[in-house]
Design an enzyme around this catalytic site. Sequence first.
Site, PDB file in Angstrom:
ATOM      1  N   ALA A   1     -33.078  94.442 -46.094  1.00 48.02           N
ATOM      2  CA  ALA A   1     -32.900  94.039 -44.857  1.00 48.02           C
ATOM      3  C   ALA A   1     -31.670  94.072 -44.088  1.00 48.02           C
ATOM      4  O   ALA A   1     -31.442  94.515 -42.773  1.00 48.02           O
ATOM      5  CB  ALA A   1     -33.874  92.700 -44.810  1.00 48.02           C
TER       6      ALA A   1
ATOM      7  N   SER B   1     -21.731  81.221 -54.740  1.00 49.60           N
ATOM      8  CA  SER B   1     -21.633  82.566 -53.864  1.00 49.60           C
ATOM      9  C   SER B   1     -21.056  82.044 -52.495  1.00 49.60           C
ATOM     10  O   SER B   1     -20.119  82.722 -51.783  1.00 49.60           O
ATOM     11  CB  SER B   1     -22.927  83.171 -53.537  1.00 49.60           C
ATOM     12  OG  SER B   1     -23.344  83.728 -54.834  1.00 49.60           O
TER      13      SER B   1
ATOM     14  N   ASP C   1     -33.779  78.369 -57.920  1.00 47.41           N
ATOM     15  CA  ASP C   1     -33.693  76.555 -58.131  1.00 47.41           C
ATOM     16  C   ASP C   1     -33.987  75.938 -56.995  1.00 47.41           C
ATOM     17  O   ASP C   1     -34.165  74.747 -56.815  1.00 47.41           O
ATOM     18  CB  ASP C   1     -32.214  76.194 -58.577  1.00 47.41           C
ATOM     19  CG  ASP C   1     -31.719  76.995 -59.821  1.00 47.41           C
ATOM     20  OD1 ASP C   1     -32.641  77.113 -60.664  1.00 47.41           O
ATOM     21  OD2 ASP C   1     -30.509  77.080 -59.894  1.00 47.41           O
TER      22      ASP C   1
HETATM   23  P1  ADP Z   1     -24.403  80.825 -57.555  1.00 45.70           P
HETATM   24  O1  ADP Z   1     -24.228  81.559 -56.187  1.00 45.70           O
HETATM   25  O2  ADP Z   1     -25.883  81.350 -58.094  1.00 45.70           O
HETATM   26  O3  ADP Z   1     -24.406  79.436 -57.485  1.00 45.70           O
HETATM   27  P2  ADP Z   1     -22.176  80.786 -59.237  1.00 45.70           P
HETATM   28  O4  ADP Z   1     -21.855  79.391 -58.969  1.00 45.70           O
HETATM   29  O5  ADP Z   1     -21.782  81.549 -60.378  1.00 45.70           O
HETATM   30  O6  ADP Z   1     -23.479  81.527 -58.845  1.00 45.70           O
HETATM   31  O7  ADP Z   1     -21.030  81.343 -58.068  1.00 45.70           O
HETATM   32  C1  ADP Z   1     -20.965  83.042 -57.920  1.00 45.70           C
HETATM   33  C2  ADP Z   1     -19.502  83.239 -57.982  1.00 45.70           C
HETATM   34  O8  ADP Z   1     -19.024  82.607 -56.517  1.00 45.70           O
HETATM   35  C3  ADP Z   1     -18.531  82.834 -59.055  1.00 45.70           C
HETATM   36  O9  ADP Z   1     -18.586  83.754 -60.209  1.00 45.70           O
HETATM   37  C4  ADP Z   1     -17.482  82.982 -58.639  1.00 45.70           C
HETATM   38  O10 ADP Z   1     -16.743  84.251 -58.348  1.00 45.70           O
HETATM   39  C5  ADP Z   1     -17.588  82.762 -56.864  1.00 45.70           C
HETATM   40  N1  ADP Z   1     -17.148  80.993 -56.773  1.00 45.70           N
HETATM   41  C6  ADP Z   1     -17.758  80.077 -57.078  1.00 45.70           C
HETATM   42  N2  ADP Z   1     -17.320  78.922 -56.737  1.00 45.70           N
HETATM   43  C7  ADP Z   1     -16.268  79.283 -55.917  1.00 45.70           C
HETATM   44  C8  ADP Z   1     -15.272  78.728 -55.159  1.00 45.70           C
HETATM   45  N3  ADP Z   1     -15.108  77.248 -55.098  1.00 45.70           N
HETATM   46  N4  ADP Z   1     -14.314  79.456 -54.767  1.00 45.70           N
HETATM   47  C9  ADP Z   1     -14.255  80.720 -54.530  1.00 45.70           C
HETATM   48  N5  ADP Z   1     -15.238  81.347 -55.216  1.00 45.70           N
HETATM   49  C10 ADP Z   1     -16.234  80.825 -55.895  1.00 45.70           C
HETATM   50  O1  F6P Z   2     -29.279  79.380 -60.942  1.00 42.54           O
HETATM   51  C1  F6P Z   2     -30.159  80.038 -61.617  1.00 42.54           C
HETATM   52  C2  F6P Z   2     -30.240  79.673 -62.947  1.00 42.54           C
HETATM   53  O2  F6P Z   2     -31.207  80.656 -63.338  1.00 42.54           O
HETATM   54  C3  F6P Z   2     -30.417  78.314 -63.423  1.00 42.54           C
HETATM   55  O3  F6P Z   2     -31.749  77.695 -63.125  1.00 42.54           O
HETATM   56  C4  F6P Z   2     -29.988  78.181 -64.823  1.00 42.54           C
HETATM   57  O4  F6P Z   2     -29.338  76.840 -65.348  1.00 42.54           O
HETATM   58  C5  F6P Z   2     -28.698  79.248 -64.644  1.00 42.54           C
HETATM   59  O5  F6P Z   2     -28.868  79.884 -63.483  1.00 42.54           O
HETATM   60  C6  F6P Z   2     -28.385  80.121 -65.747  1.00 42.54           C
HETATM   61  O6  F6P Z   2     -27.479  80.998 -65.467  1.00 42.54           O
HETATM   62  P1  F6P Z   2     -26.797  82.135 -66.376  1.00 42.54           P
HETATM   63  O7  F6P Z   2     -27.146  83.414 -65.675  1.00 42.54           O
HETATM   64  O8  F6P Z   2     -25.450  81.629 -66.599  1.00 42.54           O
HETATM   65  O9  F6P Z   2     -27.611  82.152 -67.758  1.00 42.54           O
END
Ligand code: ADP
Ligand code: F6P
Length: 320
Positions: free
Chosen positions: A23, A106, A128
């Site tokens: 999209a 992200s 989630d």
């Molecule tokens: P999601 O987006 O599914 O919550 P993550 O928590 O792993 O997955 O975050 C994705 C990516 O975003 C991380 O691997 C990192 O590169 C980046 N990221 C997460 N937190 C921060 C932060 N506080 N500042 C900058 N980049 C971040």
């Molecule tokens: O955020 C999605 C999710 O699948 C959660 O439900 C789970 O705890 C986590 O990601 C697992 O993440 P990973 O890719 O690090 O195994």
Amino acid sequence: MIKKIAVITPGGDAPGMNSAVRAVVREGLIRGHEVYGVYHGYRGLIDGNIERFNLRSVSGIINRGGTMLGTRRCPDMKTKEGQGRALANLAGHGIEGLVVIGGDGSMQGGAVLSRAGIKVIGIPASIDNDIFGTDETIGFDTAVNTSVEAIDKIRDTAASHDRIFIVEVMGREHGFLALSVGIAAGAEFILAPEAPLTVASLSAELNTERYCNKTSVIIVFAEGAGNPFTLAEQLRASVPVEIRVSSLGYIQRGGSPSARSRILACRFGAHAVELLSENRTNEVVVLQGDAVTSIPIETCVNGVKQLDDKLYKLAGRLSQ
Ligand code: ADP
Ligand code: F6P
């Protein structure tokens, strides 16, 4: 108008992410932008793994799970050096706008880039459904359907053998997935971090005539609520029924997106590009009721979404 925009999927994959990438790319091209795809999340942004896309770059992906862009957890994006390299690569390509598709982490990465002058619009995608400000995230509906289908199958064994099943579902620190799965599967109990039940109260309930008369009992257990195997062990001491644990695991995250996840992704993707076309930045596209709108990224990452208490109580009442 911003000339060049890019799209990236930095977090855990979720079904419907590809529909959102499609999209963004097509809406971007139709509106006259040059559109780029960033591979492997922030890792690819830091390493310069960026490619110019055309209308055909996103052919045949609307129905595919995962993300065609790939993703990596990238701790370097949290460092000044990593962020500097990411910004330099965007500047090198002349990219001024970025659509970030993913979860909370992200969005935090997107907020950092936005503070440095990149126009960033976030799109919530996570099985989630734990992102503040949006009623639903891309992938959630698919994961709920996948899990309910699995529990329906588990229920066959539970009913045939007169067993109690504890079924672990994902959800990180929250019980949104567990609640929706639980109510749709008719689970007798839902254990979520926001709604813990003591072993004593669970055991007392399971020993009442009402539950003893049931042919099967399903306890949906959110991963953030603790260890389902420990709970099973504790219950075995006082509940004279066979208890099994089944962890649904990564099957919840994969697979072809449901129609609902795809439609949400199409709407979110197009709206994100519309916002960039208006020179907006630092916002996250959200679903509120039936409307697609947007909120500031900071509001999104700092807010804590609450579990729907009314729905939780309804699930309990109807499964007696
Ligand atoms: P999601 O987006 O599914 O919550 P993550 O928590 O792993 O997955 O975050 C994705 C990516 O975003 C991380 O691997 C990192 O590169 C980046 N990221 C997460 N937190 C921060 C932060 N506080 N500042 C900058 N980049 C971040
Ligand atoms: O955020 C999605 C999710 O699948 C959660 O439900 C789970 O705890 C986590 O990601 C697992 O993440 P990973 O890719 O690090 O195994």
